[in-house]
Design an enzyme around this catalytic site. Structure first.
Site, PDB file in Angstrom:
ATOM      1  N   GLU A   2       2.933   6.295  20.707  1.00 16.98           N
ATOM      2  CA  GLU A   2       2.255   6.422  19.415  1.00 16.98           C
ATOM      3  C   GLU A   2       3.318   6.503  18.322  1.00 16.98           C
ATOM      4  O   GLU A   2       4.255   7.305  18.418  1.00 16.98           O
ATOM      5  CB  GLU A   2       1.406   7.694  19.429  1.00 16.98           C
TER       6      GLU A   2
ATOM      7  N   ARG B  23       0.847  -1.197   0.000  1.00 16.69           N
ATOM      8  CA  ARG B  23       0.000   0.000   0.000  1.00 16.69           C
ATOM      9  C   ARG B  23       0.881   1.245   0.000  1.00 16.69           C
ATOM     10  O   ARG B  23       1.663   1.463   0.928  1.00 16.69           O
ATOM     11  CB  ARG B  23      -0.898   0.013   1.231  1.00 16.69           C
TER      12      ARG B  23
ATOM     13  N   ARG C 155       1.255  15.715   5.361  1.00 13.48           N
ATOM     14  CA  ARG C 155       0.224  15.116   4.519  1.00 13.48           C
ATOM     15  C   ARG C 155      -1.072  15.931   4.592  1.00 13.48           C
ATOM     16  O   ARG C 155      -1.055  17.086   4.988  1.00 13.48           O
ATOM     17  CB  ARG C 155       0.021  13.659   4.938  1.00 13.48           C
TER      18      ARG C 155
ATOM     19  N   SER D 129       4.867   7.484   8.423  1.00 11.11           N
ATOM     20  CA  SER D 129       5.007   8.693   7.602  1.00 11.11           C
ATOM     21  C   SER D 129       4.893   9.937   8.478  1.00 11.11           C
ATOM     22  O   SER D 129       4.406   9.874   9.609  1.00 11.11           O
ATOM     23  CB  SER D 129       3.931   8.730   6.515  1.00 11.11           C
TER      24      SER D 129
ATOM     25  N   ASN E  99       0.669   1.947  16.549  1.00 10.73           N
ATOM     26  CA  ASN E  99       0.424   2.700  15.328  1.00 10.73           C
ATOM     27  C   ASN E  99      -1.068   2.588  15.053  1.00 10.73           C
ATOM     28  O   ASN E  99      -1.532   1.583  14.531  1.00 10.73           O
ATOM     29  CB  ASN E  99       1.236   2.145  14.168  1.00 10.73           C
TER      30      ASN E  99
ATOM     31  N   TYR F 119       4.976   4.605   2.659  1.00 10.63           N
ATOM     32  CA  TYR F 119       5.203   3.717   3.795  1.00 10.63           C
ATOM     33  C   TYR F 119       6.383   2.761   3.616  1.00 10.63           C
ATOM     34  O   TYR F 119       6.726   2.052   4.556  1.00 10.63           O
ATOM     35  CB  TYR F 119       3.940   2.888   4.074  1.00 10.63           C
TER      36      TYR F 119
ATOM     37  N   ALA G 248      -5.309   5.347  10.661  1.00  9.53           N
ATOM     38  CA  ALA G 248      -6.278   6.435  10.483  1.00  9.53           C
ATOM     39  C   ALA G 248      -7.143   6.674  11.715  1.00  9.53           C
ATOM     40  O   ALA G 248      -7.718   7.757  11.858  1.00  9.53           O
ATOM     41  CB  ALA G 248      -7.160   6.152   9.268  1.00  9.53           C
TER      42      ALA G 248
END
Length: 147
Positions: free
Chosen positions: A103, A18, A112, A107, A79, A23, A82
């Site tokens: 956390e 992906r 972003r 990226s 991680n 990534y 979203a």
């Protein structure tokens, strides 16, 4: 032997295929294997869990909290994918247990889309590592286990 939980949220099972420009080409299995190797250097076992389901991630955090209180778990490398930007429920789960959570984002979320700039997780995390690629997992493990 004490353990460390490596927790990965939605779509991280697609690592390696992906958006590799974002990534990288390492798979989730590569990341998990590296986490096991790093934690073993400290004498710790690693439990890895990935889910695309918010409730399953919450359950894993609750269990890590119980395990931490029993002296069996040193912390969580998380991680949230979203869910970082949407999940008050994950925020509340972390806030509701005592286990330290780091956390991690592969990226640089701040470079972003603007909707990725806010984290519901950061305010309740013991620390945040952003944009260091999969090396962020190692940095999180080092932070939790170097004492």
């Amino acid at each position: 032997m004490k353990k460390l939980l490596i927790l990965n949220g939605p779509n991280l099972n697609l690592l390696g295929t992906r958006e590799p420009q974002q990534y990288g080409y390492e798979t989730l299995q590569d990341v998990e294997d590296n986490c096991r190797r790093v934690a073993a250097e400290y004498g710790y076992d690693v439990e890895c869990f990935q889910s695309n389901t918010e409730g399953s991630l919450i359950d894993a955090i609750h269990e890590a909290g119980r395990s931490f209180n029993q002296g069996e778990c040193a912390g969580v490398v998380f991680n949230p994918g979203a869910y970082t930007h949407t999940s008050i429920a994950l925020h509340d789960a972390i806030k509701g247990v005592e286990v330290p959570v780091i956390e991690v984002h592969i990226s640089n979320v701040h470079a972003r889309e603007s909707f990725r700039h806010h984290s519901y997780i950061s305010p309740v995390a013991a620390g945040t590592i952003i944009g260091m690629g999969t090396k962020g997992y190692k940095l999180a493990i080092d932070f939790l286990l170097e004492k």
